[in-house]
Scaffold this motif. Structure first.
Motif, PDB file in Angstrom:
ATOM      1  N   VAL A 143       0.850  -1.195   0.000  1.00  0.00           N
ATOM      2  CA  VAL A 143       0.000   0.000   0.000  1.00  0.00           C
ATOM      3  C   VAL A 143       0.880   1.237   0.000  1.00  0.00           C
ATOM      4  O   VAL A 143       1.889   1.293   0.717  1.00  0.00           O
ATOM      5  N   GLU A 144       0.512   2.217  -0.817  1.00  0.00           N
ATOM      6  CA  GLU A 144       1.205   3.502  -0.787  1.00  0.00           C
ATOM      7  C   GLU A 144       0.168   4.621  -0.674  1.00  0.00           C
ATOM      8  O   GLU A 144      -0.944   4.512  -1.174  1.00  0.00           O
ATOM      9  N   LEU A 145       0.550   5.680   0.005  1.00  0.00           N
ATOM     10  CA  LEU A 145      -0.335   6.820   0.249  1.00  0.00           C
ATOM     11  C   LEU A 145       0.010   7.936  -0.721  1.00  0.00           C
ATOM     12  O   LEU A 145       1.175   8.243  -0.925  1.00  0.00           O
ATOM     13  N   LYS A 146      -1.016   8.527  -1.307  1.00  0.00           N
ATOM     14  CA  LYS A 146      -0.831   9.737  -2.102  1.00  0.00           C
ATOM     15  C   LYS A 146      -1.085  10.903  -1.160  1.00  0.00           C
ATOM     16  O   LYS A 146      -2.187  11.069  -0.666  1.00  0.00           O
ATOM     17  N   ARG A 147      -0.093  11.665  -0.911  1.00  0.00           N
ATOM     18  CA  ARG A 147      -0.179  12.754   0.074  1.00  0.00           C
ATOM     19  C   ARG A 147      -1.278  13.749  -0.291  1.00  0.00           C
ATOM     20  O   ARG A 147      -1.351  14.209  -1.418  1.00  0.00           O
ATOM     21  N   GLY A 148      -2.122  14.042   0.689  1.00  0.00           N
ATOM     22  CA  GLY A 148      -3.179  15.022   0.493  1.00  0.00           C
ATOM     23  C   GLY A 148      -4.378  14.514  -0.277  1.00  0.00           C
ATOM     24  O   GLY A 148      -5.175  15.290  -0.768  1.00  0.00           O
ATOM     25  N   SER A 149      -4.514  13.211  -0.383  1.00  0.00           N
ATOM     26  CA  SER A 149      -5.645  12.664  -1.135  1.00  0.00           C
ATOM     27  C   SER A 149      -6.518  11.815  -0.223  1.00  0.00           C
ATOM     28  O   SER A 149      -6.124  11.429   0.872  1.00  0.00           O
ATOM     29  N   TYR A 188       1.150  -3.682 -11.177  1.00  0.00           N
ATOM     30  CA  TYR A 188      -0.134  -3.024 -11.392  1.00  0.00           C
ATOM     31  C   TYR A 188      -0.483  -2.290 -10.108  1.00  0.00           C
ATOM     32  O   TYR A 188      -0.024  -2.664  -9.024  1.00  0.00           O
ATOM     33  N   ARG A 189      -1.311  -1.267 -10.258  1.00  0.00           N
ATOM     34  CA  ARG A 189      -1.812  -0.592  -9.064  1.00  0.00           C
ATOM     35  C   ARG A 189      -3.246  -0.148  -9.304  1.00  0.00           C
ATOM     36  O   ARG A 189      -3.681   0.020 -10.437  1.00  0.00           O
ATOM     37  N   PHE A 190      -3.966   0.009  -8.198  1.00  0.00           N
ATOM     38  CA  PHE A 190      -5.327   0.514  -8.253  1.00  0.00           C
ATOM     39  C   PHE A 190      -5.601   1.285  -6.973  1.00  0.00           C
ATOM     40  O   PHE A 190      -4.900   1.132  -5.980  1.00  0.00           O
ATOM     41  N   THR A 191      -6.605   2.131  -7.017  1.00  0.00           N
ATOM     42  CA  THR A 191      -6.891   2.991  -5.880  1.00  0.00           C
ATOM     43  C   THR A 191      -8.069   2.465  -5.076  1.00  0.00           C
ATOM     44  O   THR A 191      -8.993   1.874  -5.620  1.00  0.00           O
ATOM     45  N   VAL A 192      -7.995   2.657  -3.778  1.00  0.00           N
ATOM     46  CA  VAL A 192      -9.096   2.355  -2.871  1.00  0.00           C
ATOM     47  C   VAL A 192      -9.219   3.516  -1.904  1.00  0.00           C
ATOM     48  O   VAL A 192      -8.252   4.209  -1.619  1.00  0.00           O
TER      49      VAL A 192
END
Length: 152
Positions: A107-113, A128-132
């Motif tokens: 898991v990686e965090l997008k800062r400010g999202s 591959y990656r996807f957002t949750v």
């Protein structure tokens, strides 16, 4: 995305999307009320900036919602991205990944999202990656690890 009959589990972020939309609409209504109820210039500036931020988050939530389907032999992800050779992410739409091809999940965090990115690392080096959305991140990662251990 078409879901086949042998699906074991379907994860959708739709409920959290509507909760977020409801929250943002309530915040926007509060700011509009304060805008008309007060004569302070600073309140006008804050209200306009807040409405702009609320609208950008609304469109971010709408764009990043997706569906993850667990099958006995594969994992199907809607709105996935794939790492290109130039280390840039490109949208590939819906992908289906066989369980033995998956190396691990991270898991990686997008800062400010408002959302996190779950990274699917493959055995042969492709990623591959996807957002949750944030409330489902920990639960979904643990569930995907469990299914991976069970079906690989």
């Amino acid at each position: 995305m078409a879901i086949r009959d042998n699906a074991i589990k379907v994860y959708k972020d739709t409920a959290w999307v509507w909760l977020g939309v409801f929250f943002f609409i309530a915040m926007e209504a509060t700011f509009i009320y304060l805008l008309f109820a007060s004569n302070d210039i600073w309140l006008y500036v804050v209200s306009v900036v807040a409405i702009f931020l609320i609208m950008t988050y609304f469109f971010e939530i709408k764009r990043n919602r997706n569906t993850i389907v667990v099958y006995p032999n594969s994992l199907q992800i809607e709105h996935a991205q794939k790492m290109k050779d130039t280390f840039e992410w490109e949208d590939v739409g819906t992908v289906e990944i066989q369980w033995p091809q998956i190396k691990q999940f991270s898991v990686e965090l997008k800062r400010g999202s408002y959302y996190y990115t779950i990274l699917v690392e493959m055995q042969e080096g492709k990623n591959y990656r996807f957002t949750v959305f944030e409330p489902t991140k920990f639960f979904l990662k643990q569930q995907l690890k469990r299914y991976h251990k069970q079906y690989k």
